[in-house]
Write a protein that holds these residues in place. Structure first.
Motif, short mmCIF file in Angstrom:
data_model
loop_
_atom_site.label_atom_id
_atom_site.label_comp_id
_atom_site.label_asym_id
_atom_site.label_seq_id
_atom_site.Cartn_x
_atom_site.Cartn_y
_atom_site.Cartn_z
N GLY B 87 0.73 -1.29 -0.03
CA GLY B 87 0.01 0.01 -0.06
C GLY B 87 0.70 1.31 0.14
N ARG B 88 1.88 1.17 0.74
CA ARG B 88 2.79 2.25 0.82
C ARG B 88 3.73 2.34 -0.62
NH1 ARG B 88 0.57 5.87 3.68
NH2 ARG B 88 0.14 5.35 6.00
N ALA B 89 3.61 1.43 -1.11
CA ALA B 89 4.58 1.39 -2.53
C ALA B 89 3.66 2.04 -3.61
CB ALA B 89 4.89 0.13 -2.84
N LEU B 90 2.51 2.21 -3.59
CA LEU B 90 1.66 2.76 -4.52
C LEU B 90 1.88 4.44 -4.43
CD1 LEU B 90 -1.69 1.41 -3.53
CD2 LEU B 90 -0.46 1.20 -5.88
N GLY B 104 -5.77 -2.84 5.32
CA GLY B 104 -4.32 -2.31 5.57
C GLY B 104 -4.11 -1.23 4.22
N VAL B 105 -4.53 -1.75 3.11
CA VAL B 105 -4.29 -1.06 1.87
C VAL B 105 -5.15 0.19 1.97
CG1 VAL B 105 -3.82 -0.87 -0.77
CG2 VAL B 105 -3.73 -2.97 0.71
N LEU B 106 -6.40 -0.04 2.34
CA LEU B 106 -7.14 1.19 2.29
C LEU B 106 -6.96 2.18 3.15
CD1 LEU B 106 -11.06 0.99 2.75
CD2 LEU B 106 -9.93 1.95 4.60
N TYR B 107 -6.09 1.71 4.40
CA TYR B 107 -5.76 2.69 5.40
C TYR B 107 -4.60 3.55 4.81
CZ TYR B 107 -3.62 4.42 9.65
OH TYR B 107 -3.12 5.23 10.78
N CYS B 108 -3.44 2.87 4.00
CA CYS B 108 -2.56 3.41 3.45
C CYS B 108 -2.97 4.42 2.37
CB CYS B 108 -1.48 2.80 2.90
SG CYS B 108 -0.57 1.58 4.00
N ARG B 109 -3.94 4.30 1.56
CA ARG B 109 -4.53 5.16 0.66
C ARG B 109 -5.48 6.55 1.36
NH1 ARG B 109 -3.85 4.97 -4.92
NH2 ARG B 109 -1.96 5.62 -4.14
N GLY B 110 -5.12 6.45 2.72
CA GLY B 110 -5.85 7.54 3.11
C GLY B 110 -7.37 7.60 3.09
#
Lengths: 444, 376
Positions: B87-90, B104-110
């Motif tokens: 997620g942070r790599a996006l 977790g990815v959703l969280y990283c996407r803000g």
């Protein structure tokens, strides 16, 4: 102290029950939010349930090994006043009823109660969400659920739309049905139970040979009547007023009516004019036709009149009602009343006709008595007893004459109706029956 | 021992195959010839905070389900590193297509973590704006989102938005079970032959609900890519640094016009498939313990401690902040309003439709017919 009951949730998409495997806390324990409190096994999984509130365990409702229906309380937690999360309501323990259910062995499905009899004596305080929510509907927190008891008639009831539709098709007033579903909601089974409860014939008395007592099972109509009467008598403070009137002019008017061509084949009785008098009186005093709702803290005034007529039948007292009686012409009213009583006597009254009444007339005069102090049907604010019409000496135009005299007895819910309103209504009914033509002209 | 038994007890295919790892379970940094990361102390602490926060929020959601406040929840427990790393790599311009477990990815996407909770509470339809957040809606249908991702990626090619550092890339999330779906295999084919800028990120958590990996494949999953004609790589999915490095490289390859990559993030679902599932019925405790030792968060903490990049105060504050977030999330979930029943007719067509309008009116009238009963 604020005590929250935690009902067994649906732990896995459509489950109806779970078995208490192991309690991880004991009564008196202090627990934290999300602390595991119990292991429950469902058809899908054995899971730990975390505490929904921090506080003290007041009561564990079911021992290990019990199969519990989804929605039944399993634990009571004292959250100590303000400690409960905002969305939770608080309920005082003494209001609760004891758990009524016995649970079957795990091998069989837990039986749901189907309780037909409305028992509005114990009123559920709906858990009112304290959260301000912008949408029109706020989901009630699943948490504190009371034992299923009948909601206050007229108050909001929980039922899914298809169940509401079915209730309407069956003519069942949801407020008279005891909900056994989640959060006390009404299910299809509950409706079926309600139908069975009112249509099942009264059981035959059992006589034990040699015994000098006859034991009659309390079931069906008798049970329903008892529940209604107890609920009403101990919920609504009753006041009864009496008025004795000269009905001679009404009796003559009825005779003239019978002479008219349209009315030739119609059976008419003084009760018809009493019903008309009541309907006209309600128009003049709408508050008479209302319901007290503890639940919503409202008085619900109805602009329709479902006029109940108490009828003695072989199965006991039943009170079918005429829907929207206020909209009917006198002729329609007469037909409806004849149908109603005829159907009731033959024991074929559909459940639809027995729920949703808003005002009731009880014709005790047919038993040859002068009047009575009737008890309100639950959810109704007033009931009129119509006594026997007899020739009695009466002061008429300065002389004592034999006139057709009767006594009316009006009981009303003193929470809603003060003596003044009750008296005015009763006086108007009396005025109409004393001189229908004059009253009609005066009220036009 | 029968043939079936020997298969069942056999180790998962490729358990002995190496994967890209930059941080060992003991918190030691290791090097890899093809992949590396260059994080400063702040960024490492940030990743730690991400991991702890998403785990805590996830645990709160599980508790809410157990308390009857959510209908169902698919926990990400154990898969935090794969999700936070990828997620942070996006990059901001990249588009993600999740399953229903990508909290977790959703969280990283803000995205506000309340969003999926409305879906699982049943008060909304999981609708966030996929374009605004560059994050598709949760997809329950297994593998369907790989087709959406591939189509989106083919669109990027047609728009000519590839070939530079500013090029766009797509990431499609799915699990090991989804690799048996036709949709996923079709996606591989289209992505390959159209050279679509898409990264297939498979979190191999070893189980498709109760079905173990050896029932999905005879070869390590990442090797499947070669048959379709694009590279595949296996990464330690419990290593947030390696997950980041491998995903960042694959996305950058895609945005530069190098076509798709299949990443197999080798990880383990520590919890149940969903709250309706009981994993003890199909896997043994010793296996869970083995993976417990490979915990994705513990190893980052060990790294921070080993290199003196964080003290106890930091760890305590991260825990406290995560707890606060969780409590806040709980309160917001309990306060979620029920939707108006007619809302389900909204957003069916962008410009409405006579038929839907008629249905809505009919439905509204049906509901209104109960209004006098005062219930709900």
């Amino acid at each position: 102290m604020a005590i929250n009951q935690f009902p067994l949730p649906d732990l896995g998409e459509g489950l109806t029950e779970g078995e208490i495997l192991k309690w991880l806390v004991a009564e008196g324990d202090t627990i934290e939010l999300n602390q595991p409190i119990v292991e429950v096994e469902t058809a899908k999984a054995a899971v730990e349930i975390p505490a929904k509130w921090a506080g003290t365990v007041v009561k564990i409702h079911h021992p290990e090994g019990t199969v519990v229906n989804v929605g039944d309380p399993i634990i009571s937690i004292d959250t100590g006043g303000g400690a409960a999360p905002a969305a939770e309501s608080t309920d005082e323990e003494p209001k609760r009823q004891p758990v009524l259910v016995g649970y079957g062995p795990k091998s069989g499905p837990a039986k749901r109660r189907v309780r037909a009899a409305p028992a509005p004596a114990a009123v559920v305080e709906a858990p009112a969400p304290a959260v301000e929510a912008p949408a029109p509907v706020v989901k009630e927190p699943l948490a504190p659920v009371e034992e299923p008891v009948a909601p206050q008639p007229g108050g909001p009831v929980l039922a899914k739309p298809p169940v509401r539709k079915l209730a309407r098709d069956l003519g069942i007033d949801l407020s008279t049905v005891v909900g056994t579903g989640p959060q006390g909601s009404i299910t299809r089974d509950d409706l079926q139970g309600a139908v069975d409860g009112v249509t099942r014939p009264a059981p035959a008395p059992a006589r034990v040979p040699g015994s000098r007592e006859t034991r009659i099972p309390i079931k069906g109509v008798r049970k329903l009547t008892a529940a209604n009467m107890v609920a009403s008598a101990f919920t609504a403070p009753h006041v009864t007023e009496f008025l004795t009137i000269d009905m001679t002019r009404s009796m003559r008017a009825l005779d003239r009516l019978k002479g008219q061509r349209d009315w030739r084949d119609v059976r008419v009785s003084p009760l018809l004019l009493v019903a008309k008098a009541v309907l006209l009186g309600i128009k003049r005093h709408p508050m008479i036709n209302s319901t007290w709702s503890d639940k919503t803290e409202e008085i619900i005034v109805k602009d329709y009149v479902n006029l109940g007529v108490a009828a003695a039948t072989d199965r006991g007292l039943i009170v079918p009602n005429i829907k929207d009686a206020g909209e009917l012409t006198l002729r329609q009213l007469a037909d409806a009343m004849n149908d109603l009583v005829g159907t009731a006597k033959s024991g074929k009254t559909p459940p639809a006709d027995m729920t949703g009444g808003t005002f009731t007339i009880t014709n005790v005069g047919v038993f040859g008595v002068d009047t009575g102090t009737p008890i309100l049907p639950p959810g109704e604010a007033a009931i009129l007893a119509f006594g026997a019409v007899r020739e009695q000496p009466w002061a008429h135009k300065g002389k004592v004459k034999l006139r057709q005299v009767t006594t009316l007895g009006l009981s009303f819910d003193h929470r809603i109706i003060d003596g003044e309103l009750g008296s005015k209504f009763l006086r108007d009914v009396g005025e109409f029956l004393t001189d229908p033509e004059a009253a009609l002209l005066a009220w036009m | 021992m029968t043939r079936a038994e020997s298969k069942r007890s056999a180790p998962p295919p490729g358990a002995d195959v190496d994967f890209v790892q930059l941080l060992t379970p003991d918190g030691e940094r290791v090097t890899h010839p093809d992949y590396s990361v260059d994080f400063d102390a702040d960024e490492l602490r940030g990743l730690y905070r991400d991991l702890v926060t998403v785990r805590k929020l996830d645990a709160e959601a599980t508790a809410l389900q157990r308390q009857g406040e959510l209908g169902i929840w698919a926990s990400l427990l154990g898969q935090e590193a794969a999700q936070v790393g990828s997620g942070r790599a996006l990059r901001p311009q990249d588009m993600a297509f999740p399953t229903y477990r990508e909290h977790g990815v959703l969280y990283c996407r803000g995205i506000d973590p309340i969003m999926p909770l409305g879906l699982f509470r049943g008060v909304d339809q999981g609708g966030w704006d996929p374009i605004a957040n560059k994050f598709g809606i949760y997809t329950i249908v297994i593998g369907a989102q790989t087709l959406h991702a591939t189509g989106y990626a083919m669109g990027i090619n047609k728009d000519g938005k590839v070939g530079t550092d500013e090029g766009e890339a797509v990431i499609a999330y799915f699990g090991d079970g989804a690799t048996s779906q036709g949709d996923v295999n079709e996606s591989f084919i289209f992505a390959s032959v159209y050279n679509a800028p898409v990264v297939f990120f498979c979190q191999n958590n070893q189980y498709a609900i109760s079905e173990p990996l050896q029932r999905q494949t005879r070869v390590p999953l990442y090797q499947r890519a070669s048959g379709f004609g694009f590279p595949g790589v296996r990464v330690d999915g419990n290593d947030v640094l390696a997950s980041y490095a491998v995903t960042r490289a694959a996305l950058d390859n895609a945005r530069h016009g190098q076509g798709p990559t299949l990443i197999e993030a080798y990880t383990y679902r520590m919890g149940a498939h969903t709250t309706s599932d009981d994993p003890t019925r199909y896997r043994v405790a010793s296996e869970v313990e083995e993976w417990q030792a490979k915990d994705p968060i513990a190893r980052v903490r060990k790294l921070l401690e080993r290199e003196g990049l964080a003290d106890d105060e930091f760890f305590a504050s991260v825990d406290a902040d995560a707890r606060t977030e969780a409590v806040k999330l709980r309160e917001r979930v309990l306060a979620l309003p029920d939707p108006d029943p007619t809302e389900m007719f909204a957003n069916v067509y962008p410009n409405g439709s006579h038929e839907i309008d008629a249905q809505r009116e009919q439905f509204a009238a049906y509901h209104a017919s109960f209004a006098h009963e005062g219930g709900h």
